[in-house]
Design an enzyme around this catalytic site. Structure first.
Site, PDB file in Angstrom:
ATOM      1  N   ASN A 171       0.846  -1.660  -0.034  1.00 31.15           N
ATOM      2  CA  ASN A 171      -0.347  -0.005   0.117  1.00 31.15           C
ATOM      3  C   ASN A 171       1.094   0.977   0.549  1.00 31.15           C
ATOM      4  O   ASN A 171       0.690   1.945  -0.764  1.00 31.15           O
ATOM      5  CB  ASN A 171      -1.119  -0.006   1.027  1.00 31.15           C
ATOM      6  CG  ASN A 171      -1.759  -1.099   1.008  1.00 31.15           C
ATOM      7  OD1 ASN A 171      -2.570  -0.240   0.412  1.00 31.15           O
ATOM      8  ND2 ASN A 171      -1.851  -1.919   1.396  1.00 31.15           N
ATOM      9  N   MET A 211       1.756  -2.419  12.074  1.00 34.08           N
ATOM     10  CA  MET A 211       0.765  -3.228  12.708  1.00 34.08           C
ATOM     11  C   MET A 211       1.404  -2.535  14.702  1.00 34.08           C
ATOM     12  O   MET A 211       1.797  -3.650  15.156  1.00 34.08           O
ATOM     13  CB  MET A 211       1.466  -4.638  12.880  1.00 34.08           C
ATOM     14  CG  MET A 211       0.933  -4.854  11.705  1.00 34.08           C
ATOM     15  SD  MET A 211      -0.160  -4.886  11.253  1.00 34.08           S
ATOM     16  CE  MET A 211      -0.543  -6.512  11.449  1.00 34.08           C
ATOM     17  N   ASN A 259      -5.756   5.455   7.385  1.00 33.82           N
ATOM     18  CA  ASN A 259      -5.557   4.039   7.753  1.00 33.82           C
ATOM     19  C   ASN A 259      -6.274   3.180   6.753  1.00 33.82           C
ATOM     20  O   ASN A 259      -7.720   3.719   6.414  1.00 33.82           O
ATOM     21  CB  ASN A 259      -5.985   3.459   9.313  1.00 33.82           C
ATOM     22  CG  ASN A 259      -5.326   1.307   9.254  1.00 33.82           C
ATOM     23  OD1 ASN A 259      -4.438   2.261   9.101  1.00 33.82           O
ATOM     24  ND2 ASN A 259      -6.466   1.442   9.901  1.00 33.82           N
ATOM     25  N   HIS A 287      -7.650  -0.448   5.883  1.00 37.98           N
ATOM     26  CA  HIS A 287      -7.936  -2.237   6.573  1.00 37.98           C
ATOM     27  C   HIS A 287      -8.727  -2.964   5.852  1.00 37.98           C
ATOM     28  O   HIS A 287      -9.936  -2.505   4.876  1.00 37.98           O
ATOM     29  CB  HIS A 287      -9.163  -1.510   7.865  1.00 37.98           C
ATOM     30  CG  HIS A 287      -9.227  -2.376   8.723  1.00 37.98           C
ATOM     31  ND1 HIS A 287      -9.209  -2.721   9.861  1.00 37.98           N
ATOM     32  CD2 HIS A 287     -10.595  -2.921   8.528  1.00 37.98           C
ATOM     33  CE1 HIS A 287      -8.968  -4.370   9.945  1.00 37.98           C
ATOM     34  NE2 HIS A 287      -9.994  -4.773   9.512  1.00 37.98           N
ATOM     35  N   ALA A 297      -8.163  -3.822  -4.732  1.00 42.02           N
ATOM     36  CA  ALA A 297      -9.049  -3.056  -4.539  1.00 42.02           C
ATOM     37  C   ALA A 297      -8.263  -2.119  -3.014  1.00 42.02           C
ATOM     38  O   ALA A 297      -8.411   0.037  -3.376  1.00 42.02           O
ATOM     39  CB  ALA A 297      -9.918  -3.088  -4.172  1.00 42.02           C
TER      40      ALA A 297
HETATM   41  C1  GRF Z   1      -3.178  -4.371   4.026  1.00 42.21           C
HETATM   42  O1  GRF Z   1      -4.053  -5.550   3.893  1.00 42.21           O
HETATM   43  C2  GRF Z   1      -3.439  -3.371   5.071  1.00 42.21           C
HETATM   44  O2  GRF Z   1      -5.198  -3.479   4.737  1.00 42.21           O
HETATM   45  C3  GRF Z   1      -3.655  -4.432   5.913  1.00 42.21           C
HETATM   46  O3  GRF Z   1      -2.222  -4.769   6.122  1.00 42.21           O
HETATM   47  C4  GRF Z   1      -2.190  -4.978   5.074  1.00 42.21           C
HETATM   48  C5  GRF Z   1      -0.953  -4.627   4.680  1.00 42.21           C
HETATM   49  O4  GRF Z   1      -1.016  -4.950   3.470  1.00 42.21           O
HETATM   50  N1  GRF Z   1      -3.957  -3.120   7.487  1.00 42.21           N
HETATM   51  P1  GRF Z   1       1.075  -4.431   2.965  1.00 42.21           P
HETATM   52  O5  GRF Z   1       2.443  -3.965   3.949  1.00 42.21           O
HETATM   53  O6  GRF Z   1       0.798  -2.066   2.439  1.00 42.21           O
HETATM   54  O7  GRF Z   1       1.292  -4.646   1.577  1.00 42.21           O
END
Ligand code: GRF
Length: 317
Positions: A16, A91, A108, A110, A174
Site C-alpha cells: 500500500n 502493526m 489507515n 483496513h 482494491a
Molecule cells: C493490508 O491488507 C492493509 O489493509 C492491512 O495490512 C495489509 C498491509 O499490506 N492494514 P501491505 O504491507 O500494504 O502490503
C-alpha cells in the site's frame, strides 16, 4: 497550493505504501511522500522506498514503552515536516498522545468493510460468516482500533471457492486503488473554502447561543441578541485570502500576534482598527484545535457574563 506532505508508516511488505508512492509520482497528485518509517528495521517495504529515493526511518519498538516509541516517531515525522500520516500495514497500536498530536491527520487502510471485522483475520472471518461481499476501508484514525470516520470503501465480491489468501489478494488490488484516491481527496479538502467554512461553522455553532448570519457578504457568527465574534472571509478584497476574523483583547494583542507569526496572522481591513485579527486559512495544515480555541476566546470577549459563567462552569465538570 503546495503538495501535502504525507509520511507512511509500515511494518512489513509495504504494497500500500508503494501504491501511494507511485500515485504521488503523477504530476497532478496533490500529495508527496516525504518519509517512510517502520517499526521493524527488516520491513521489506523500506528497501523499495529507499530505491525510490524516499527518506526512510526504522526504529525497532522492542523493549520500549509505547509512548516513548511514539515520541521518537513523532520527532522524526516533524523533522520531515509531515502534515499527514498514512498507516499502511502498520502493526502497532498508537498511544493516545500520538493520536491526539496528529488528530484528524492520520489515515489507515483496513481490509474489510468497516465497521465489520475490526482487528485481524478479516478475510477468514468474512468467509466463515458466509458473506458474499467483502472489501476495504480507508478511515481517519481515532483512539479506538479500526474506528473513526470512514472516508472511502470498495466492495469486493467473495467467490464461492475463495480462501482467505485468494480473497486477500483481490482485496489488496482494491486497496491499492482506493488508498491514494482517498488520501488525495482528504488532503485537498483544505483548498476548498466551502469545506473550511463547514468546519468553522461546526466549531462556532458548538458555542452557547451562537447563530450564523451573513454580514456584508461574509458568513458571520454572533451570540443571540448580541454582537458578532467571528467572520469567515473568502477572497473578500479580491486578494485571494481565505481567513477567519476574530476579536482580540485589543490592538496590543493584535500587534503582538502579527509580530510573532506574520505568515499566519494579519490585520484585516475595516475591522483591523478595532483590534480584530485575521487568521489565514489558506496556507494548508490548518490547526483546528487552535482555531477552536480562538473561536471560544473571541466568543468570550462578547458573550454576556451570565453565559460565560455557565459555559466555564460547565467545562469544569
Ligand atoms: C493490508 O491488507 C492493509 O489493509 C492491512 O495490512 C495489509 C498491509 O499490506 N492494514 P501491505 O504491507 O500494504 O502490503
Amino acid at each position: 497550493m503546495a503538495k501535502a506532505r504525507v509520511a507512511v508508516l509500515i511494518s512489513g511488505r509495504g504494497s500500500n505504501m508503494a501504491a501511494l508512492v507511485y500515485a504521488a509520482k503523477h504530476p497532478e497528485c496533490p500529495f508527496e511522500i516525504v518519509l517512510v518509517a517502520a517499526n521493524d528495521p527488516e520491513a521489506p517495504g523500506l528497501k523499495l522506498a529507499q530505491a525510490e529515493g524516499i527518506p526512510v526511518f526504522a526504529q525497532s519498538h522492542k523493549g520500549m514503552k509505547r509512548k516513548e516509541f511514539d515520541a521518537i516517531i513523532t520527532a522524526r515525522l516533524k523533522k520531515a515536516q509531515t502534515e499527514y500520516v498514512a498507516l499502511a500495514g502498520y502493526m502497532r497500536l498508537l498511544s493516545p498522545t500520538f493520536v491526539s498530536e496528529w488528530r484528524d491527520r492520520i489515515l489507515n487502510i483496513h481490509p474489510s468493510l468497516l465497521p465489520k471485522y475490526k482487528g485481524l483475520d478479516t478475510h477468514e472471518r468474512a468467509i466463515a460468516a458466509g458473506d458474499t461481499v467483502s472489501g476495504c476501508t480507508v478511515h481517519v484514525v481515532t483512539a479506538e482500533l479500526d474506528d473513526g470516520p470512514v472516508l472511502g470503501q470498495t466492495e469486493v465480491a467473495i467467490l464461492p471457492d475463495d480462501t482467505p489468501e485468494t480473497l486477500a489478494n483481490r482485496v489488496l488490488i482494491a486497496e491499492h486503488q482506493l488508498y491514494s484516491r482517498v488520501v488525495a481527496d482528504y488532503v485537498s479538502r483544505e483548498s476548498s473554502p466551502d469545506w473550511i467554512l463547514g468546519q468553522i461553522r461546526a466549531l462556532a455553532l458548538q458555542l452557547p447561543e451562537v447563530e450564523e448570519k451573513t454580514s456584508h457578504g461574509s458568513p458571520g457568527f454572533f451570540v443571540k441578541g448580541g454582537k458578532f465574534f467571528a467572520y469567515f472571509t473568502y477572497d473578500r478584497h479580491h486578494d485571494g485570502v481565505t481567513g477567519l476574523l476574530l476579536k482580540t483583547s485589543g490592538p496590543e494583542e493584535q500587534a503582538m500576534l502579527i509580530e510573532q507569526e506574520p505568515d499566519l496572522y494579519y490585520r484585516p481591513a475595516y475591522l483591523g482598527p478595532s483590534g480584530w485579527i485575521g487568521i489565514r486559512l489558506d496556507l494548508g495544515g490548518i490547526d483546528w484545535g487552535h482555531i477552536g480555541e480562538w473561536l471560544r476566546k473571541s466568543w468570550s470577549h462578547i458573550a454576556p457574563a451570565r453565559l460565560r459563567k455557565a459555559h466555564f462552569l460547565a467545562d469544569e465538570f
